[in-house]
Design a protein around this motif. Structure first.
Motif, short mmCIF file in Angstrom:
data_model
loop_
_atom_site.label_atom_id
_atom_site.label_comp_id
_atom_site.label_asym_id
_atom_site.label_seq_id
_atom_site.Cartn_x
_atom_site.Cartn_y
_atom_site.Cartn_z
N ASP A 1 40.13 53.93 33.99
CA ASP A 1 40.30 52.50 33.69
C ASP A 1 39.57 51.62 34.70
OD1 ASP A 1 41.83 53.22 31.56
OD2 ASP A 1 43.77 52.76 32.49
N ILE A 2 39.83 51.85 35.99
CA ILE A 2 39.25 51.00 37.04
C ILE A 2 38.88 51.87 38.23
CG2 ILE A 2 39.66 49.08 38.65
CD1 ILE A 2 41.71 48.00 36.63
N THR A 3 37.67 51.70 38.74
CA THR A 3 37.27 52.33 39.99
C THR A 3 36.70 51.26 40.92
OG1 THR A 3 35.05 52.82 39.17
CG2 THR A 3 36.72 54.53 38.89
N TYR A 4 36.90 51.44 42.23
CA TYR A 4 36.30 50.53 43.20
C TYR A 4 36.20 51.24 44.54
CZ TYR A 4 41.01 49.53 45.07
OH TYR A 4 42.27 49.63 45.63
N SER A 5 35.52 50.61 45.48
CA SER A 5 35.33 51.18 46.81
C SER A 5 36.03 50.34 47.85
CB SER A 5 33.83 51.26 47.15
OG SER A 5 33.15 52.06 46.23
N TYR A 6 36.58 51.03 48.86
CA TYR A 6 37.17 50.34 50.00
C TYR A 6 36.86 51.16 51.25
CZ TYR A 6 40.49 48.27 53.24
OH TYR A 6 41.06 47.67 54.34
N ASN A 7 36.12 50.53 52.18
CA ASN A 7 35.70 51.22 53.41
C ASN A 7 35.01 52.54 53.11
OD1 ASN A 7 36.59 49.19 55.07
ND2 ASN A 7 38.51 50.20 55.63
#
Length: 419
Positions: free
Chosen positions: A320-326
């Motif tokens: 559904d949703i993917t994102y990047s953090y650090n």
């Protein structure tokens, strides 16, 4: 004649001859819905004995002069604890649609911002009128079209066979084929047909006035029959790209309108939306407002997963949703259901395990509406030892004020997953 409105919630039943706030769900309305359901069925509702039961879709079903409004509702939430009325859930649903459609960005500069949309149907009518008004302001595009017919002056090329057949008596006429450069083309014919439909269906006095004003400015078009194939043959390019949003809404309205050609009394308009899809899009648009925290944000981004060796179509993976953090990949899977204190389903957990492996994700989470809650669980290896892979369960309480709710969603996901 203003439509009478019956308001129900997801999964609620409507029974024959029951009265809802003074409005009787009569046999004629039930038969109209049964006819619409047909043999192939519909995902919007199921037929039960002397009635219908709605599913996980929300929106509006208009049957003749009866409007059935289906609202979302999550029990055991802040909204439920406050004893929120139908109006609160309606306002929340409309606000969610505004976030998904990006209405707030336009509302300050458009005259239709003064029109109060008190239903999903009115909201989509308003969105369409906004788009058409912007097109009129820019200037409607013209196209060349070829026309054949009798004219009193010779222009274009003379069509000898039909000329001799039709004009033996009328010597002053010419049957010709000629080219015209004007507004009469498919895009405008679709928009004009949609404007006429809104004028017929709208029970909002302000909207009715607005659509009348737009029709006065819009050139009169030929009446056409619209099907799915009509929209499939529209090529969008740099010149007509501004029409895309208006055509998208026109498609939604025209293809979901089913006129009662036999009796003409119970036309059906079904403007219904899967609440799971809306919840996913709402979460995505909410996180998109904080690009520094949620970078490389993507929704339904496909990657190939499996392909048969003997040919055929490959199967893809679309979280559904993917994102990047650090520098870490985080995957979210959204579900519009209230699990309360129960564990997620095995299918949901398996799905997240695959995302963990395939996307090399550092964190994965299931995101539900419901009473505020966070749980973290660890997967087991084949030998029953605990692995390093974890799956979080995040329940987000529903808040009646949309901007406050969005801020809470961003904060809770950041708190739970970014530590």
């Amino acid at each position: 004649m203003p439509a009478a409105t019956i308001t129900v919630f997801e999964h609620q039943k409507l029974k024959l001859n029951q009265t809802y706030k003074g409005i009787c769900f009569s046999d004629s309305y039930l038969k109209a819905l049964q006819k619409y359901h047909g043999e192939k069925g519909t995902p919007f509702f199921s037929l039960i004995h002397n009635g219908v039961q709605f599913n996980e879709h929300v929106g509006v079903l208009q049957v003749g002069t009866l409007r059935i409004e289906v609202l979302p509702k999550v029990e055991h939430t802040q909204m439920d604890a406050q004893g929120s009325s139908e109006g609160s859930w309606r306002d929340l649903l409309i606000d969610m649609f505004k976030v998904v459609q990006g209405v707030e960005a336009k509302s300050n500069t458009n005259s239709f911002s003064r029109v109060k949309s008190n239903s999903i149907l009115d909201l989509y009518f308003m969105l369409f009128l906004q788009e058409v008004e912007e097109l009129l302001h820019r200037g409607l595009i013209k196209r060349y079209r070829t026309t054949e017919g009798n004219q009193k002056a010779l222009k274009g090329s003379l069509r000898f066979a039909p000329h001799l057949r039709e004009n033996l008596v009328h010597k002053e006429r010419f049957f010709v084929r000629y080219t015209t450069y004007d507004h009469q083309h498919l895009l405008h014919q679709i928009l004009y047909k949609t404007l006429a439909l809104i004028q017929t269906l709208s029970s909002n006095a302000q909207l009715s006035t607005s659509v009348g004003a737009v029709l006065l400015r819009f050139p009169e078009m030929e009446t056409i029959t619209v099907t799915e194939a009509t929209f499939e043959r529209i090529p969008f390019d740099r010149k007509n790209n501004a029409y895309q949003k208006a055509i998208q809404i026109a498609r939604l309205l025209l293809l979901n309108y089913h006129p009662d050609v036999q009796q003409g009394r119970h036309d059906v308009l079904a403007l219904m939306f899967d609440m799971n899809a809306l919840w996913e899009e709402f979460i995505f648009m909410t996180l998109k407002k904080a690009p520094q925290t949620y970078s490389n944000l993507r929704a339904q981004h496909p990657k190939p997963f499996w392909k048969p060796l003997q040919g055929g179509r490959s199967v893809g993976m679309k979280p559904d949703i993917t994102y990047s953090y650090n520098g870490q990949t985080i995957v979210l899977d959204t579900k519009w259901k209230n699990i309360q204190s129960a564990n997620p389903s095995v299918d949901d957990l398996r799905q997240l395990y695959v995302y963990h492996e395939y996307f090399d994700a550092q964190r994965v989470a299931l995101v539900y509406p419901g009473k505020q809650d966070f749980r973290n669980g660890r997967y087991f290896n084949f030998d029953q030892s605990a692995s390093e892979k974890e799956c979080a369960v995040i329940c987000l309480d529903v808040h009646p004020r949309i901007r406050v709710w969005q801020e809470e969603i961003r904060e809770k996901i950041r708190t739970y997953l970014h530590n």
